[in-house]
Write an enzyme that holds these catalytic residues in place. Structure first.
Site, short mmCIF file in Angstrom:
data_model
loop_
_atom_site.label_atom_id
_atom_site.label_comp_id
_atom_site.label_asym_id
_atom_site.label_seq_id
_atom_site.Cartn_x
_atom_site.Cartn_y
_atom_site.Cartn_z
N GLU A 184 0.83 -1.21 0.00
CA GLU A 184 0.00 0.00 0.00
C GLU A 184 0.86 1.27 0.00
OE1 GLU A 184 -2.13 0.83 3.63
OE2 GLU A 184 -3.69 1.95 2.59
N LYS A 226 -2.66 -2.08 -2.94
CA LYS A 226 -3.66 -1.20 -2.32
C LYS A 226 -3.24 0.22 -2.65
CE LYS A 226 -6.15 -0.04 1.87
NZ LYS A 226 -6.89 -0.61 2.99
P1 13P Z 1 -8.76 4.63 4.76
O1 13P Z 1 -9.79 3.99 3.89
O2 13P Z 1 -9.34 5.32 5.96
O3 13P Z 1 -7.82 5.51 3.98
O4 13P Z 1 -7.87 3.48 5.36
C1 13P Z 1 -7.43 2.45 4.57
C2 13P Z 1 -6.18 1.92 5.09
O5 13P Z 1 -5.98 0.73 5.10
C3 13P Z 1 -5.15 2.87 5.56
O6 13P Z 1 -3.94 2.22 5.74
#
Ligand code: 13P
Length: 348
Positions: A184, A226
């Site tokens: 991510e 992600k």
């Molecule tokens: P948000 O959808 O609040 O951005 O969080 C997703 C997430 O996994 C943050 O690391």
């Protein structure tokens, strides 16, 4: 690092990805660290205590009907070890409902010396040992978050490369343990940048990330990206329309995400719940892409549930209905069948 492509059999990883990336479903991120969970509980005017965190997670994971729209839930270390009031481990509750448990494995960020305003993610120490335990506790995918801030002369390629190398190492260790890495690289939404700048930065970030993952022989078919959506910063003068977000996001992915990547999920990043759903719908309206795409929201799912719950037992059932409604709307957006008018009507 010992690594042998020839001995690897990643069939289990592909099976997990097929479970996670089912049509009409997405992933709930409930992986806030104990400190960040406090920010969420504040929305319900509750103090950040273990009992409150546990109660809220129980409300989320036991809500009737959610398995129709949720394929996975990302947990935090302490949550993976917690149970319902009746003593059933949260991971078992999810598995029994056909929902795959995941785990956040990074340990947050530290500033990079000499690179003002840039951060690198921590968490490689003991990762192999931790992942073995997480697997035994039921986790089948693991998230690692990198934080990319847009500012004057940042992000630098050096900071993006440092984060990418750590992500590659984590991804290899996860795959060696039969756990799907969910990488991510979050390009932060807060800021005054235009959508054009967000697109340039996200494309550069993902190009560096995937060339690094390839270099270190991470199996891209056994990995999920992600990503943030590509959109203007929250303090920019013009907020991006849904179609601008969809076209910029898909253009970015086409230029930077290899086709073999197992799937792409989106974070919500501070967008309102409705906006996050509308943007997913706009992306899905462009039809099938090289990768399955879906949501993996935290705030955009949890916020309305917390507002409804307020820590009161008599509100739990309504709060769970609010959760079901939100994941249903996102499940529809994933298929491109979301209708904003239905969203407003059913919410009442
Ligand atoms: P948000 O959808 O609040 O951005 O969080 C997703 C997430 O996994 C943050 O690391």
């Amino acid at each position: 690092m010992v690594h042998c492509q020839c001995m690897r059999n990643n069939t289990d990883l592909y099976t997990t990805i097929a479970q996670l990336m089912q049509s009409g479903k997405g992933i709930l991120a409930a992986d806030e660290s104990d400190a960040t969970a406090g920010k969420r509980l504040a929305i319900a005017n509750l103090p950040n205590q273990t009992g409150n965190r546990q109660d809220f997670r129980e409300i989320l994971f036991t809500a009737p009907g959610i398995e129709e729209y949720l394929s996975g839930v990302i947990l935090y270390d302490s949550t993976l070890r917690e149970s319902t009031d009746a003593g059933i481990p949260f991971a078992d509750v999810l598995v029994a409902r056909g929902i795959v448990p995941g785990i956040k494995v990074d340990l947050g960020t530290n500033p990079i010396p000499e690179f003002e305003g840039e951060m690198v993610t921590q968490g490689l120490d003991n990762l192999d040992t931790r992942l073995k335990e997480y697997y035994a506790l039921g986790a089948r995918f693991a998230k690692w978050r990198g934080v990319i801030t847009i500012g004057e002369n940042i992000p630098t390629n050096e900071a993006l490369e440092l984060n990418a190398v750590r992500m590659a190492e984590y991804a290899l260790i996860a795959q060696a343990n039969g756990i799907v890495p969910m990488v991510e690289p979050e390009v932060l939404f807060p800021g005054t940048h235009s959508i054009g700048i967000a697109e340039e930065v996200t494309t550069r970030t993902l190009n560096i990330l995937f060339s690094t993952l390839k270099k270190y022989r991470v199996d891209l078919k056994g990995l999920i990206l992600k990503s943030s959506m590509v959109l203007a910063g929250d303090a920019y003068k013009d907020q991006s329309t849904t179609d601008e977000v969809a076209t910029a996001t898909l253009r970015t992915f086409k230029l930077s995400v290899p086709r073999e990547v197992g799937g792409i999920v989106f974070l919500s990043g501070g967008q309102t719940p409705k906006r996050a759903t509308e943007n997913l719908q706009a992306i899905a309206s462009y039809g099938k892409q090289a990768w399955p795409l879906t949501f993996s929201y935290s705030r955009a799912i949890q916020e309305p549930v917390l507002v409804t719950w307020q820590g009161k037992p008599e509100n739990i059932s309504t709060a769970q209905k609010v959760l079901l409604h939100r994941v249903k709307m996102n499940g529809m957006a994933q298929m491109g069948t979301y209708d904003s008018a239905q969203d407003m009507k059913e919410k009442k």
